[in-house]
Structures are given as structure tokens and as C-alpha cells.
Design a protein around this motif. Structure first.
Motif, PDB file in Angstrom:
ATOM      1  N   THR A  24       0.838  -1.214   0.000  1.00 29.29           N
ATOM      2  CA  THR A  24       0.000   0.000   0.000  1.00 29.29           C
ATOM      3  C   THR A  24       0.871   1.262   0.000  1.00 29.29           C
ATOM      4  N   THR A  25       0.224   2.389  -0.300  1.00 28.52           N
ATOM      5  CA  THR A  25       0.940   3.668  -0.305  1.00 28.52           C
ATOM      6  C   THR A  25       1.537   3.942   1.071  1.00 28.52           C
ATOM      7  N   SER A  26       0.793   3.607   2.139  1.00 25.21           N
ATOM      8  CA  SER A  26       1.341   3.910   3.470  1.00 25.21           C
ATOM      9  C   SER A  26       2.539   3.007   3.783  1.00 25.21           C
ATOM     10  N   GLN A  27       2.541   1.796   3.261  1.00 28.05           N
ATOM     11  CA  GLN A  27       3.731   0.932   3.451  1.00 28.05           C
ATOM     12  C   GLN A  27       4.926   1.491   2.675  1.00 28.05           C
ATOM     13  N   ILE A  28       4.645   2.076   1.515  1.00 31.35           N
ATOM     14  CA  ILE A  28       5.739   2.690   0.744  1.00 31.35           C
ATOM     15  C   ILE A  28       6.275   3.915   1.492  1.00 31.35           C
ATOM     16  N   MET A  29       5.361   4.662   2.113  1.00 29.96           N
ATOM     17  CA  MET A  29       5.815   5.823   2.879  1.00 29.96           C
ATOM     18  C   MET A  29       6.674   5.394   4.075  1.00 29.96           C
ATOM     19  N   ASP A  33      10.449   6.640   4.922  1.00 28.16           N
ATOM     20  CA  ASP A  33      10.864   7.125   6.244  1.00 28.16           C
ATOM     21  C   ASP A  33      12.121   6.402   6.721  1.00 28.16           C
ATOM     22  N   GLU A  34      12.134   5.074   6.548  1.00 23.31           N
ATOM     23  CA  GLU A  34      13.320   4.292   6.938  1.00 23.31           C
ATOM     24  C   GLU A  34      14.531   4.754   6.120  1.00 23.31           C
ATOM     25  N   ALA A  35      14.281   4.973   4.823  1.00 28.88           N
ATOM     26  CA  ALA A  35      15.370   5.366   3.925  1.00 28.88           C
ATOM     27  C   ALA A  35      15.977   6.698   4.363  1.00 28.88           C
ATOM     28  N   VAL A  36      15.129   7.681   4.629  1.00 37.10           N
ATOM     29  CA  VAL A  36      15.634   9.003   5.020  1.00 37.10           C
ATOM     30  C   VAL A  36      16.389   8.899   6.348  1.00 37.10           C
ATOM     31  N   GLY A  37      15.839   8.124   7.282  1.00 39.86           N
ATOM     32  CA  GLY A  37      16.466   7.962   8.597  1.00 39.86           C
ATOM     33  C   GLY A  37      17.877   7.393   8.514  1.00 39.86           C
ATOM     34  N   CYS A  47      17.187   8.763  -5.421  1.00 32.22           N
ATOM     35  CA  CYS A  47      15.779   8.945  -5.740  1.00 32.22           C
ATOM     36  C   CYS A  47      15.122   7.584  -5.936  1.00 32.22           C
ATOM     37  N   LEU A  48      13.938   7.459  -5.391  1.00 32.08           N
ATOM     38  CA  LEU A  48      13.144   6.233  -5.529  1.00 32.08           C
ATOM     39  C   LEU A  48      11.876   6.588  -6.293  1.00 32.08           C
ATOM     40  N   VAL A  49      11.677   5.927  -7.419  1.00 27.55           N
ATOM     41  CA  VAL A  49      10.482   6.182  -8.226  1.00 27.55           C
ATOM     42  C   VAL A  49       9.609   4.939  -8.183  1.00 27.55           C
ATOM     43  N   PHE A  50       8.303   5.153  -8.040  1.00 29.14           N
ATOM     44  CA  PHE A  50       7.363   4.035  -8.028  1.00 29.14           C
ATOM     45  C   PHE A  50       6.281   4.292  -9.065  1.00 29.14           C
ATOM     46  N   ASP A  51       6.086   3.348  -9.945  1.00 27.55           N
ATOM     47  CA  ASP A  51       5.011   3.469 -10.930  1.00 27.55           C
ATOM     48  C   ASP A  51       4.610   2.083 -11.411  1.00 27.55           C
ATOM     49  N   ILE A 103       9.263   9.669  -5.658  1.00 30.46           N
ATOM     50  CA  ILE A 103       8.269  10.098  -6.631  1.00 30.46           C
ATOM     51  C   ILE A 103       7.370   8.919  -6.940  1.00 30.46           C
ATOM     52  N   SER A 104       6.081   9.090  -6.670  1.00 34.14           N
ATOM     53  CA  SER A 104       5.143   8.027  -7.003  1.00 34.14           C
ATOM     54  C   SER A 104       4.181   8.513  -8.066  1.00 34.14           C
ATOM     55  N   MET A 105       4.223   7.863  -9.215  1.00 31.96           N
ATOM     56  CA  MET A 105       3.331   8.267 -10.290  1.00 31.96           C
ATOM     57  C   MET A 105       1.871   7.978  -9.953  1.00 31.96           C
ATOM     58  N   GLU A 106       1.657   7.032  -9.070  1.00 32.75           N
ATOM     59  CA  GLU A 106       0.286   6.693  -8.685  1.00 32.75           C
ATOM     60  C   GLU A 106      -0.412   7.883  -8.020  1.00 32.75           C
ATOM     61  N   ASP A 107       0.357   8.679  -7.290  1.00 34.78           N
ATOM     62  CA  ASP A 107      -0.218   9.838  -6.580  1.00 34.78           C
ATOM     63  C   ASP A 107      -0.193  11.099  -7.435  1.00 34.78           C
ATOM     64  N   TYR A 108       0.418  11.003  -8.582  1.00 32.86           N
ATOM     65  CA  TYR A 108       0.679  12.218  -9.342  1.00 32.86           C
ATOM     66  C   TYR A 108      -0.399  12.560 -10.354  1.00 32.86           C
TER      67      TYR A 108
END
Ligand SMILES: Cc1cc2nc3c(=O)[nH]c(=O)nc-3n(C[C@H](O)[C@H](O)[C@H](O)COP(=O)(O)O)c2cc1C
Length: 155
Positions: A24-29, A33-37, A47-51, A103-108
Motif C-alpha cells: 500500500t501507499t502507506s507501506q511505501i511511505m 521514512d526508513e530510507a531518510v532515517g 531517488c526512488l520512483v514508483f510506478d 516520486i510516485s506516479m500513482e499519486d501524481y
């Protein structure tokens, strides 16, 4: 210093993978968060792109850290079919200020997708294959995923 007189001291790696079924989108978020930490204190940018169920990520930083990180990411159960597209050295980062741009194309909206396509197109036109092969491969895959999705669907 290499033979071109450019000090290539940044290691880059780009891969693609497929999101686990039902991610899900929240699992991707959570992933972001883990990545930035981790990435921020370890001076890793990228950069991580999801589409359309695909991840494409560029990681850049110190070689030992990038390699340690991708070994960990590769084992992550939230994606599969992990495939390294390119890795190598460069003198300059692509994403100097992004701990892990996402960047997630699903949300864009469509306009934003067009913007990323044009950014990828521009990057492909300007990046030198000799000095920045790995980012070129990264942008090429982004461009292909966003514009010729049938190719990606058949993978
Ligand atoms: C597509 C994808 C991209 C990821 N990118 C990163 C990243 O850039 N940095 C990071 O620290 N973890 C990233 N992760 C998460 C790692 O796989 C791992 O779960 C996280 O670093 C926590 O690991 P640990 O608590 O076992 O050390 C990513 C995971 C996935 C599925």
C-alpha cells in the motif's frame, strides 16, 4: 584521479524491482521514512520512483555504504525481482540534496507525470555516458517506464 583527469569519488548504483503484491501507499511511505532515517546520517542521496508496481532507485555515496545498503534492500520482502541495472563511479551526485527523493506516479496528476518525463528526457540528452553512465541508465529506465509501459509490463 582517472585517465580523464576527473576525480570520480562518488559511487552510484541503480536497480529496479517489483513491489510485493498488495503493497500500500502507506507501506511505501514507511520505506521512505526508513530510507531518510538511514541515508541522511550516512551521506547517501538518491531517488526512488514508483510506478505501475515497479520501483526504480538510484543510490549514491561512499562505495562501502552503498554496497552494504543495497545488500540489505535486496533482501527486503516488500519487493522482488531485484535487478541491478548499473553501478559505477562519478565525480558529481545527481541528487545532491535528496536523502531519498520519492516520486510516485500513482499519486501524481497527469501534468506532473509529464514533468517527470520531460526531466528524464532532458537528463538523457545532457548526461554524458562516459562520465555518468549509471544516472543515464537510471533516467533511461524512468523514461521507459513512464512512456512505454508495455515493455515494463512484459518483464
Ligand atoms: C524499494 C525499497 C527501497 C529502499 N530504500 C532504502 C534506502 O534508500 N535506505 C534505507 O536505509 N533503506 C531502504 N529500504 C529499506 C531497507 O530494505 C530496510 O528495511 C531498512 O533499511 C531497515 O533495515 P534494518 O532496520 O534491518 O537495518 C528500502 C526498501 C525497499 C523495498
Amino acid at each position: 584521479m582517472n585517465s580523464y583527469g576527473i576525480n570520480k569519488n562518488v559511487f552510484q548504483l541503480t536497480y529496479r524491482s517489483r513491489a510485493a503484491e498488495g503493497l500500500t501507499t502507506s507501506q511505501i511511505m514507511e520505506i521512505v521514512d526508513e530510507a531518510v532515517g538511514f541515508n541522511n546520517p550516512h551521506d547517501i542521496t538518491g531517488c526512488l520512483v514508483f510506478d505501475q508496481g515497479f520501483f526504480i532507485q538510484l543510490l549514491e555515496g561512499e562505495k562501502a555504504i552503498v554496497e552494504q545498503l543495497y545488500t540489505k534492500i535486496k533482501k527486503d520482502k516488500r519487493h522482488f525481482q531485484f535487478e541491478i541495472l548499473s553501478k559505477g563511479w562519478t565525480s558529481e551526485r545527481q541528487f545532491k540534496s535528496w536523502d531519498m527523493g520519492y516520486i510516485s506516479m500513482e499519486d501524481y496528476a497527469l501534468g506532473e507525470k509529464a514533468e517527470l518525463v520531460s526531466k528524464a528526457r532532458k537528463a538523457l540528452d545532457t548526461i554524458s555516458t562516459k562520465n555518468d553512465f549509471t544516472p543515464k541508465v537510471f533516467w533511461y529506465n524512468i523514461y521507459t517506464l513512464l512512456t512505454a509501459s508495455k515493455f515494463y509490463k512484459n518483464l
